[in-house]
Design a protein around this motif. Structure first.
Motif, PDB file in Angstrom:
ATOM      1  N   ILE A 139       0.843  -1.202   0.000  1.00  0.00           N
ATOM      2  CA  ILE A 139       0.000   0.000   0.000  1.00  0.00           C
ATOM      3  C   ILE A 139       0.879   1.254   0.000  1.00  0.00           C
ATOM      4  CG2 ILE A 139      -1.799   1.253   1.249  1.00  0.00           C
ATOM      5  CD1 ILE A 139      -2.757  -1.416   0.011  1.00  0.00           C
TER       6      ILE A 139
ATOM      7  N   TYR B 238       0.111   5.194  -0.836  1.00  0.00           N
ATOM      8  CA  TYR B 238      -0.944   5.442   0.165  1.00  0.00           C
ATOM      9  C   TYR B 238      -0.446   5.163   1.588  1.00  0.00           C
ATOM     10  CZ  TYR B 238      -3.921   6.780  -3.510  1.00  0.00           C
ATOM     11  OH  TYR B 238      -4.432   7.495  -4.556  1.00  0.00           O
TER      12      TYR B 238
ATOM     13  N   ARG C 129      -2.414   4.807   4.714  1.00  0.00           N
ATOM     14  CA  ARG C 129      -3.126   3.551   4.933  1.00  0.00           C
ATOM     15  C   ARG C 129      -2.175   2.356   4.945  1.00  0.00           C
ATOM     16  NH1 ARG C 129      -8.419   2.730   4.360  1.00  0.00           N
ATOM     17  NH2 ARG C 129      -7.681   0.770   5.193  1.00  0.00           N
TER      18      ARG C 129
ATOM     19  N   TYR D  45     -11.099  15.292  -2.146  1.00  0.00           N
ATOM     20  CA  TYR D  45     -11.679  15.734  -0.860  1.00  0.00           C
ATOM     21  C   TYR D  45     -10.797  15.297   0.299  1.00  0.00           C
ATOM     22  CZ  TYR D  45     -13.517  11.032  -0.140  1.00  0.00           C
ATOM     23  OH  TYR D  45     -13.628   9.677   0.041  1.00  0.00           O
ATOM     24  N   VAL D  46     -10.477  16.276   1.146  1.00  0.00           N
ATOM     25  CA  VAL D  46      -9.569  15.999   2.259  1.00  0.00           C
ATOM     26  C   VAL D  46     -10.089  16.520   3.590  1.00  0.00           C
ATOM     27  CG1 VAL D  46      -7.488  15.801   0.852  1.00  0.00           C
ATOM     28  CG2 VAL D  46      -8.222  18.059   1.655  1.00  0.00           C
ATOM     29  N   GLY D  47     -11.218  17.262   3.576  1.00  0.00           N
ATOM     30  CA  GLY D  47     -11.813  17.663   4.855  1.00  0.00           C
ATOM     31  C   GLY D  47     -12.290  16.405   5.554  1.00  0.00           C
ATOM     32  N   VAL D  48     -11.900  16.232   6.829  1.00  0.00           N
ATOM     33  CA  VAL D  48     -12.313  15.023   7.541  1.00  0.00           C
ATOM     34  C   VAL D  48     -13.831  15.060   7.676  1.00  0.00           C
ATOM     35  CG1 VAL D  48     -12.060  13.646   9.627  1.00  0.00           C
ATOM     36  CG2 VAL D  48     -10.133  14.990   8.790  1.00  0.00           C
ATOM     37  N   THR D  49     -14.491  14.091   7.037  1.00  0.00           N
ATOM     38  CA  THR D  49     -15.945  14.140   6.934  1.00  0.00           C
ATOM     39  C   THR D  49     -16.612  13.829   8.275  1.00  0.00           C
ATOM     40  OG1 THR D  49     -15.760  11.901   6.111  1.00  0.00           O
ATOM     41  CG2 THR D  49     -16.121  13.608   4.484  1.00  0.00           C
TER      42      THR D  49
ATOM     43  N   LEU E 149     -14.357  10.841  -7.665  1.00  0.00           N
ATOM     44  CA  LEU E 149     -14.269  11.232  -6.262  1.00  0.00           C
ATOM     45  C   LEU E 149     -13.084  10.491  -5.657  1.00  0.00           C
ATOM     46  CD1 LEU E 149     -16.144  12.969  -4.458  1.00  0.00           C
ATOM     47  CD2 LEU E 149     -17.431  10.900  -3.940  1.00  0.00           C
ATOM     48  N   HIS E 150     -12.146  11.250  -5.109  1.00  0.00           N
ATOM     49  CA  HIS E 150     -11.018  10.596  -4.436  1.00  0.00           C
ATOM     50  C   HIS E 150     -10.540  11.489  -3.313  1.00  0.00           C
ATOM     51  CE1 HIS E 150      -7.684   8.103  -3.546  1.00  0.00           C
ATOM     52  NE2 HIS E 150      -6.760   8.867  -4.069  1.00  0.00           N
ATOM     53  N   GLY E 151     -10.135  10.875  -2.220  1.00  0.00           N
ATOM     54  CA  GLY E 151      -9.643  11.665  -1.100  1.00  0.00           C
ATOM     55  C   GLY E 151      -9.383  10.777   0.092  1.00  0.00           C
ATOM     56  N   GLY E 152      -9.522  11.381   1.261  1.00  0.00           N
ATOM     57  CA  GLY E 152      -9.236  10.646   2.493  1.00  0.00           C
ATOM     58  C   GLY E 152      -8.032  11.256   3.192  1.00  0.00           C
ATOM     59  N   PRO E 153      -7.544  10.549   4.210  1.00  0.00           N
ATOM     60  CA  PRO E 153      -6.372  11.053   4.940  1.00  0.00           C
ATOM     61  C   PRO E 153      -5.193  11.106   3.974  1.00  0.00           C
ATOM     62  CG  PRO E 153      -7.330   9.090   5.995  1.00  0.00           C
ATOM     63  CD  PRO E 153      -7.964   9.225   4.658  1.00  0.00           C
TER      64      PRO E 153
END
Lengths: 340, 340
Positions: A94, A99, A102, A262-266, A283-287
């Motif tokens: 990973i 990444y 993760r 998107y990187v704002g912690v949802t 759509l892609h993002g995350g920590p």
């Protein structure tokens, strides 16, 4: 040592905490040169995220290596290092795919707390990147920014596929959004639209490369963006807030076939499947896997090609951390730097 | 002419309908050689989607050009053509980016109804692709498949970034999922895992290139997939159902940084933002821009390199359309071909 502890929402204190020490042979202990308060620290500070307190705080950091474990191969005492908010081995499949946030062996650094005089960093070889030489003092804020907000804004811009010929829109005018602007500019986008209604943030956004500012939010903001883009929306949209409204604004601001990074912690976000389906966006993002970008970002900063440290508009001694949190909570400051 | 009309859920009839004629100078009228019943036709048939009836049905079609409008430049009477379920101008900025299903002038062909003897196809130059010569009869089912199910499965595989070195998992063993398998194989993936508990579909999946079959669904299915992928999940996951369960299965089956290509028309799906955020996957899908792929797919079919027409396991005269719907509804048939 002295370190920041959150007791209950709104109650941040600087207290005596145990000195960190090497616990695993892959650990390093660093003397923290500078740390800072993250927008995501405000979620527990505001009580929106549960506080499992008293909790050590902080996951952004630069510092000088004090001690390394017996298995650490690439670092030595005295080096200046930048790390990310997830410790990673940087060798698993990973990580190798880029990444590292993760990593199969990932350790969240936030639980260890870097708003402190010292910090233990697990998996030091895979997590910390040393600068080519000891940086001059004026580079410290920018290197600190690389640890999270720059790395996160950069990831968002990459995830949104910002680049030449692509119009970028940025939802969120906090430090991450502003550095998303800087990243999009650096990646070659000529037209960058930022949604902001705060004059000081608009100004910094323009200095970082924004060409247009939209004060409206939500669907009204999307309509203004469509006016600027032949009714189509942006190719690339950075989402740097993490609310239902901001996520839907980002999706709706993106043209069919375009990309949302998107990187704002949802928090409490539900994406309606049918609207997403017919939007046709990526759509892609995350920590953010900040570690992926650190060598490049450190290089750009040390060559003074970018100056992301300008997002710090409040610079306080560690002992005044409580004021640093308050100022960000009340949006008097974009981002607070803390110096132990 | 004769054509299929849905009156109320479950009540499909073949009736007299007005002969289509050129209405716009960019139209063509085709004599339908073959049409078929789509999985998405079952949503209104089952009453899950509202029926605005009596409604003409069908959006998949191949046929022979009967007449063209005065502005049509690239087609002439007598050519054999394949089109997609959205008519598109194929010249706007969105089309040129490869998203013809979201063309700024898109017209849904489903509202016109291609399960009929003739059909009017708007924006003919941008929508229809002619075969190099009149195809032999045995190629008709495969060319018809290109019109939607193959084009959709292909888009899903492209959206999921199937390719050499990437393990692909396919959620959904209907015609689109099965042709997602074929597409992934054609795009170079060596390991393709299909989730299926139906023997005949498992068999066809293996013939199309699947290497592994998992009978379990949901989180249990994901656990089996992890057993096959060192605990990491697939690089590429095709979602070809459109329910909450299948979408979450697809997201959870994908490794961090991996890609979900989703093409099942979503119904009552809500994607939890926080889980999606921490999954770190790429999500892309929607109504497939089949037109993007038609020239390549027609070429592969005419060279007999792929045989997607094998998904049709029921071949009926148009007049027996009601039985064709019933057989698919009861899962006795994977896909029904209708011959006017």
């Amino acid at each position: 040592m002295r370190g920041v502890v959150l007791h209950v929402p709104g109650d941040v204190r600087v207290e005596e905490r145990p000195d960190p020490r090497i616990e695993q042979p892959t650990d390093a202990v660093i003397r923290v040169t500078a740390a800072c308060v993250c927008g995501s620290d405000l979620w527990p500070y505001r009580g929106i995220e549960e506080v499992d307190g008293p909790a050590p705080m902080g996951h952004e950091y630069v510092g000088v290596v004090e001690e390394v474990g017996s298995d650490v191969r690439t670092l030595e005492r005295g080096q200046f290092v930048v790390g990310s908010f997830f410790a990673s081995d940087n060798t698993c499949e990973i990580c190798r795919a880029g990444y590292q946030s993760r990593c199969v062996n990932a350790v969240p650094v936030g639980a260890l707390g870097t708003q402190a005089e010292y910090a233990r960093i697990p998996l030091a070889d895979g997590t910390l990147v040393a600068t080519p030489e000891l940086p001059s003092d004026d580079l410290v804020p920018s290197l600190l920014a690389a640890s999270d907000v720059l790395g996160t804004g950069w990831f968002a811009a990459v995830a949104a596929e910002a680049g030449p010929g692509r119009t970028v829109a940025v939802v969120g005018d906090g430090a991450v959004g502003l550095l998303g602007v800087l990243a999009a500019r650096q990646l070659g986008s000529e037209r960058i639209v930022v949604f902001s209604r705060h004059e000081s943030r608009q100004k910094l956004a323009r200095e970082f490369g924004a060409t247009d500012v939209i004060a409206e939010r939500g669907d009204e903001g999307v309509a203004r963006l469509e006016d600027l883009t032949d009714g189509l929306g942006a190719h690339s949209v950075i989402e740097a807030v993490g609310t239902q409204e901001s996520m839907m604004q980002a999706i709706r601001a993106t043209r069919p076939g375009g990309h949302v990074g998107y990187v704002g912690v949802t928090h409490d976000v539900q994406i309606p499947g049918e609207e997403l389906f017919f939007s046709g966006v990526h759509l892609h993002g995350g920590p953010a896997p900040v570690r992926r970008f650190l060598p490049e970002l450190i290089d750009l900063i040390c060559k003074r090609e970018i100056d992301p440290g300008r997002v710090f508009d409040l610079d306080l001694p560690l002992e005044q951390a409580a004021e640093g949190y308050r100022a960000m909570d009340e949006r008097r400051a974009i981002k607070t730097l803390l110096r132990p």
